[in-house]
Design an enzyme around this catalytic site. Structure first.
Site, PDB file in Angstrom:
ATOM      1  N   ASP A 195       4.702   5.475   1.107  1.00  0.00           N
ATOM      2  CA  ASP A 195       4.022   4.570   2.039  1.00  0.00           C
ATOM      3  C   ASP A 195       4.966   3.915   3.040  1.00  0.00           C
ATOM      4  O   ASP A 195       4.508   3.227   3.963  1.00  0.00           O
ATOM      5  CB  ASP A 195       3.324   3.434   1.261  1.00  0.00           C
ATOM      6  CG  ASP A 195       2.038   3.891   0.601  1.00  0.00           C
ATOM      7  OD1 ASP A 195       1.537   4.970   0.967  1.00  0.00           O
ATOM      8  OD2 ASP A 195       1.537   3.155  -0.268  1.00  0.00           O
ATOM      9  N   LYS A 220      -0.473  -3.624   3.574  1.00  0.00           N
ATOM     10  CA  LYS A 220      -1.029  -2.299   3.916  1.00  0.00           C
ATOM     11  C   LYS A 220      -2.400  -2.153   3.272  1.00  0.00           C
ATOM     12  O   LYS A 220      -2.576  -2.502   2.104  1.00  0.00           O
ATOM     13  CB  LYS A 220      -0.086  -1.215   3.380  1.00  0.00           C
ATOM     14  CG  LYS A 220      -0.639   0.187   3.448  1.00  0.00           C
ATOM     15  CD  LYS A 220      -0.293   1.021   2.207  1.00  0.00           C
ATOM     16  CE  LYS A 220      -1.075   0.602   1.000  1.00  0.00           C
ATOM     17  NZ  LYS A 220      -1.021   1.515  -0.159  1.00  0.00           N
TER      18      LYS A 220
HETATM   19  O1  C5P Z   1       6.369   7.315  -3.314  1.00  0.00           O
HETATM   20  P1  C5P Z   1       6.150   6.168  -4.258  1.00  0.00           P
HETATM   21  O2  C5P Z   1       7.380   5.797  -5.035  1.00  0.00           O
HETATM   22  O3  C5P Z   1       5.525   4.977  -3.604  1.00  0.00           O
HETATM   23  O4  C5P Z   1       5.078   6.692  -5.309  1.00  0.00           O
HETATM   24  C1  C5P Z   1       4.910   6.109  -6.582  1.00  0.00           C
HETATM   25  C2  C5P Z   1       4.221   7.110  -7.501  1.00  0.00           C
HETATM   26  O5  C5P Z   1       2.895   7.354  -7.048  1.00  0.00           O
HETATM   27  C3  C5P Z   1       4.871   8.478  -7.534  1.00  0.00           C
HETATM   28  O6  C5P Z   1       5.877   8.532  -8.510  1.00  0.00           O
HETATM   29  C4  C5P Z   1       3.707   9.389  -7.888  1.00  0.00           C
HETATM   30  O7  C5P Z   1       3.485   9.365  -9.281  1.00  0.00           O
HETATM   31  C5  C5P Z   1       2.509   8.707  -7.242  1.00  0.00           C
HETATM   32  N1  C5P Z   1       2.120   9.296  -5.948  1.00  0.00           N
HETATM   33  C6  C5P Z   1       1.468  10.532  -5.944  1.00  0.00           C
HETATM   34  N2  C5P Z   1       1.087  11.084  -4.757  1.00  0.00           N
HETATM   35  C7  C5P Z   1       1.323  10.456  -3.591  1.00  0.00           C
HETATM   36  C8  C5P Z   1       1.980   9.198  -3.571  1.00  0.00           C
HETATM   37  C9  C5P Z   1       2.363   8.644  -4.770  1.00  0.00           C
HETATM   38  O8  C5P Z   1       1.240  11.119  -7.004  1.00  0.00           O
HETATM   39  N3  C5P Z   1       0.939  11.021  -2.463  1.00  0.00           N
END
Ligand code: C5P
Length: 282
Positions: free
Chosen positions: A140, A13
Site C-alpha cells: 500500500d 487510506k
Molecule cells: O505488503 P504488506 O506488508 O502491506 O502486506 C501484508 C500482508 O498482506 C502480506 O504479507 C500478505 O500476506 C498480505 N497481502 C496479500 N496480497 C496483497 C497485499 C497484501 O496477500 N495484495
C-alpha cells in the site's frame, strides 16, 4: 536559530472497493482496488539532525517501536542510503490512527516520511528512487505516497490516478470497533472465489456495485465488524459504506456534513468503546 520543523499528514487510506481476483504463487493476492484518502491522519514532523531518530506520541502510541521495526525508520534509512545523503532527521510521529486497522497505518506513515524528508533534505529529481523504496516497504505504500484517489492493480502497487472531482470533500466517518487485525491473516481466510473485476466510471461516481472481498473473512475473525457496518448502514444520509482494506475499520460516505456529524454523535453514545474519526475525502 533552529529551523521550524517540516510537517506532513499521513492521510488515512480508504479502499472504496477491493476486489480480490487470485491467490498468486508468492502468497500475495492479485487485486483491483479503488484507493481514496482522508484529509486527516497521523502527523509526522522532522527537524534537521545528524542521525535518524523517532519519538512517538498520540492516542495509539502505546507499544509502538521507535527503532528499525517501525516502518518510518526503515523508510528514512532506505532513502538515506538510496540518495547517499549524510543528513539525518529528528522525526516525531503523532499516532492518531488505530494500528493494524485497514486504513494504511504504517504504510501511510512510511509514505509521509518519504515526502517529508524530500523537503527537509531538499532532494529533487529522486522520483524513481522513491517509487522503488515505496514498493519495497509494502503493497500500500506507493498509493499512500501519492495520497490521491487512484485505481490499484497487482498487489495494489500498480497505480492509475483517476479524475475524482465528484468525490472530493465528501464527508467521511471512520469507525473501528477496537480490534486489531493482521492483514495476512484476513487474506489467508479469503475463500478463493473470483467475484469479478472492478469497472470504474470516469469521472468517478459512487457505485453500489463496489465491494470489499475481504469483508466476509474479516467478519469471520472479528464479528464486531458486522455490527459496525449494520450501524453505519442504518444512519440517515449515508450514501455508501464498507470495510476498508483488511479491516477492521469501516467507513461511511455522507451527502451532508450534518448527517455525518449526527451519525458520529449517535454512534459515540451507543458504542462508547468504538474509535470514530470525522473527516472528508481529499
Ligand atoms: O505488503 P504488506 O506488508 O502491506 O502486506 C501484508 C500482508 O498482506 C502480506 O504479507 C500478505 O500476506 C498480505 N497481502 C496479500 N496480497 C496483497 C497485499 C497484501 O496477500 N495484495
Amino acid at each position: 536559530m533552529t529551523e521550524a520543523p517540516v510537517r506532513e499528514t499521513a492521510h488515512a487510506k480508504i479502499n472504496l472497493a477491493l476486489h480480490v481476483r487470485e491467490r498468486m504463487d508468492d502468497g500475495y493476492h492479485r487485486l483491483e482496488t479503488l484507493f481514496a484518502f482522508a484529509e486527516d491522519g497521523d502527523v509526522l514532523t522532522a527537524q534537521a539532525a545528524s542521525d535518524i531518530s523517532l519519538t512517538i506520541s498520540g492516542q495509539f502510541a502505546d507499544g509502538l517501536p521507535s527503532d528499525e521495526r517501525n516502518l518510518v525508520v526503515t523508510a528514512a534509512n532506505a532513502l538515506r542510503v538510496a540518495t547517499g545523503t549524510a543528513a539525518g532527521a529528528a522525526l516525531h510521529l503523532e499516532k492518531k490512527l488505530p494500528v493494524a486497522s485497514g486504513i494504511g497505518g504504517g504504510s501511510a506513515d512510511a509514505a509521509a516520511v518519504l515526502r517529508l524528508l524530500v523537503r527537509l533534505w531538499k532532494l529533487d529529481g529522486c522520483e524513481q528512487q522513491f517509487a522503488a523504496i515505496a514498493k519495497s516497504l509494502g503493497a500500500d505504500v506507493p498509493a499512500c505516497l501519492l495520497s490521491e484517489t487512484c485505481f490499484g492493480e497487482g498487489r495494489g502497487e500498480r497505480l492509475r490516478p483517476l479524475s475524482a472531482a465528484p468525490l472530493r470533500d465528501r464527508p467521511l466517518l471512520l469507525i473501528n470497533p477496537g480490534v486489531a487485525l493482521e492483514t495476512g491473516r484476513v487474506f489467508a481466510d479469503w475463500d478463493g472465489r473470483d467475484r469479478g473485476g472492478l469497472v470504474l466510471s470516469e469521472p468517478l461516481e459512487i457505485d453500489a456495485g463496489w465491494r470489499n472481498d475481504l469483508e466476509a473473512p474479516a467478519i469471520g475473525l472479528v464479528p464486531e465488524i458486522g455490527d459496525v457496518l449494520a450501524e453505519l448502514r442504518g444512519r440517515s444520509g449515508v450514501e455508501f459504506s464498507a470495510m476498508s482494506g483488511s479491516g477492521a475499520t469501516c467507513f461511511g460516505l455522507f451527502e451532508r456534513i450534518e448527517d455525518r456529524d449526527a451519525a458520529a454523535e449517535k454512534l459515540s453514545q451507543t458504542n462508547p468503546d468504538w474509535w470514530l474519526m470525522m473527516s472528508s475525502l481529499r
